[in-house]
Write an enzyme that holds these catalytic residues in place. Structure first.
Site, PDB file in Angstrom:
ATOM      1  N   GLU A  91       0.765  -1.190  -0.037  1.00 28.96           N
ATOM      2  CA  GLU A  91       0.005  -0.067   0.160  1.00 28.96           C
ATOM      3  C   GLU A  91       0.809   1.227   0.069  1.00 28.96           C
ATOM      4  OE1 GLU A  91      -2.582  -0.192   3.479  1.00 28.96           O
ATOM      5  OE2 GLU A  91      -3.066  -2.274   3.160  1.00 28.96           O
ATOM      6  N   CYS A 104       3.096   8.354   1.858  1.00 28.48           N
ATOM      7  CA  CYS A 104       3.313   7.230   2.606  1.00 28.48           C
ATOM      8  C   CYS A 104       3.632   6.074   2.018  1.00 28.48           C
ATOM      9  CB  CYS A 104       2.325   7.227   3.790  1.00 28.48           C
ATOM     10  SG  CYS A 104       2.704   6.009   5.265  1.00 28.48           S
ATOM     11  N   CYS A 111       5.014  -7.217   7.760  1.00 31.75           N
ATOM     12  CA  CYS A 111       5.774  -6.747   8.796  1.00 31.75           C
ATOM     13  C   CYS A 111       5.839  -7.659   9.815  1.00 31.75           C
ATOM     14  CB  CYS A 111       5.360  -5.454   9.468  1.00 31.75           C
ATOM     15  SG  CYS A 111       6.218  -4.634  10.749  1.00 31.75           S
ATOM     16  N   CYS A 115       3.295  -5.186  16.162  1.00 35.17           N
ATOM     17  CA  CYS A 115       2.780  -4.259  16.934  1.00 35.17           C
ATOM     18  C   CYS A 115       1.234  -4.618  17.186  1.00 35.17           C
ATOM     19  CB  CYS A 115       2.947  -2.817  16.500  1.00 35.17           C
ATOM     20  SG  CYS A 115       4.628  -2.266  16.424  1.00 35.17           S
ATOM     21  N   CYS A 118      -1.568  -2.569  14.665  1.00 34.64           N
ATOM     22  CA  CYS A 118      -1.527  -2.437  13.337  1.00 34.64           C
ATOM     23  C   CYS A 118      -1.754  -3.603  12.401  1.00 34.64           C
ATOM     24  CB  CYS A 118       0.237  -2.180  13.245  1.00 34.64           C
ATOM     25  SG  CYS A 118       0.606  -1.782  11.248  1.00 34.64           S
ATOM     26  N   CYS A 332      -2.784   1.870   7.954  1.00 35.28           N
ATOM     27  CA  CYS A 332      -1.709   0.936   7.403  1.00 35.28           C
ATOM     28  C   CYS A 332      -2.130  -0.406   7.665  1.00 35.28           C
ATOM     29  CB  CYS A 332      -0.356   1.261   8.356  1.00 35.28           C
ATOM     30  SG  CYS A 332       1.125   0.133   7.586  1.00 35.28           S
TER      31      CYS A 332
END
Length: 342
Positions: A91, A104, A111, A115, A118, A332
């Site tokens: 994205e 961004c 990832c 976290c 997220c 995100c």
């Protein structure tokens, strides 16, 4: 075949020379790609057919395909789902401000930082993006909106410092006058806090803005939100940030996502004041984006404003992030996960 976007101009000039071509041909190809936004060797009209044949034999221009694009009816924010040659989806978000267009961008497919708030990290990391794949997001976005992008934020999917070498190469590439000529002071790199890499980045003495995803004033709360906190304490993280400031003289930005009942109390704000006092920094308060993969809820506006007031009274410059593209799931990782599930 190699993605030509992974090369800097010196690399391409050397390739030209090694393959029986004049070095200046490299500059011509770069101009077509970065200045004229031509992403097809066949359309480079001042390059001979023979040279084009050689280029096509060794290289491809790794511009991603637009899978979907969403435009906010609120603020004209655009969110792109891009697909690379290997069918991986990432994205990028273009935000329009009075001072220019910001993008961004992602640095990894997925990832692995974990976290809890997220969506990008829910399915883990698939792979790193190369420097060329990172800059390609800007090239394609500019081509789509028909306008120049002047500010870059490495805050999309992925942890930039977990892809350290490729990100460093990207920063050098995007800053070059021969490519997009985006100044380092117009680039922000966001990290969840990989302490050794922050210090290594500091030693490079770049003039980019470092944004730290802090999100908690102490280790107990931070560990509950961010697995990286099990490896590096808040104290270690702040120490590395001071080191970065001393090396670069660049003010640190701390990102603080407010979660209802978790880290948004008055005492949390007071504790944050105690660790950031006498430090040249800026705190960016973020009303958290709620995702169905966890139970975190957005703080009430009164609590957000109270939190800001406590920090401001302590002399810490604090802003509440304007929510961009809230009607298009611009947070995100949200759109990528929805698309993959479909």
């Amino acid at each position: 075949m190699k993605n030509i976007l992974d090369l800097n101009l010196s690399d391409l000039k050397k390739w030209m020379e090694d393959n029986g071509e004049s070095k200046f041909r490299g500059k011509q190809v770069f101009d077509w790609i970065y200045k004229k936004e031509i992403f097809d060797f066949e359309q480079m009209t001042n390059i001979s057919k023979k040279t084009i044949h050689k280029l096509k034999e060794f290289f491809y221009i790794g511009i991603p395909e637009v899978v979907e694009v969403f435009t906010s009816e609120i603020d004209n924010t655009k969110k792109f789902l891009f697909k690379y040659k290997d069918n991986n989806i990432i994205e990028s978000v273009v935000m329009r401000y009075k001072y220019g267009n910001s993008i961004c961008i992602s640095t990894q497919v997925g990832c692995r930082m974990g976290c809890k708030f997220c969506a990008s990290t829910v399915d883990g990391m698939i792979r790193n993006l190369t420097s060329g794949e990172i800059i390609a997001q800007i090239l394609k976005a500019q081509d789509e909106i028909g306008e120049r992008i002047s500010n870059v934020v490495l805050m999309g999917s992925g942890e930039p410092l977990d892809n350290f070498e490729n990100v460093l190469t990207f920063l050098e590439l995007v800053n070059s006058e021969e490519t997009l000529n985006i100044g380092q002071r117009h680039i922000t790199l966001s990290t969840c806090g990989i302490v050794p890499k922050i210090e290594e980045l500091a030693d490079k003495k770049l003039q980019i803005t470092l944004a730290i995803s802090l999100h908690a004033p102490n280790d107990e709360i931070r560990r509950n939100m961010m697995p990286i906190a099990n490896k590096y304490s808040v104290e270690e993280l702040i120490k590395s940030c001071r080191y970065y400031f001393n090396k670069t003289n660049r003010r640190i930005s701390f990102e603080y996502a407010l979660v209802k009942g978790i880290n948004d109390k008055k005492e949390n704000a007071e504790e944050l004041c105690s660790i950031l006092k006498d430090f040249s920094c800026h705190v960016n308060l973020i009303p958290i984006n709620e995702i169905k993969e966890n139970q975190f809820k957005k703080s009430r506006i009164d609590d957000i404003n109270r939190f800001k007031e406590v920090l401001t009274k302590c002399g810490i410059e604090t802003t509440i992030r304007r929510e961009m593209g809230s009607d298009i799931n611009a947070a995100c990782g949200q759109l990528r996960r929805n698309y993959i599930k479909k």
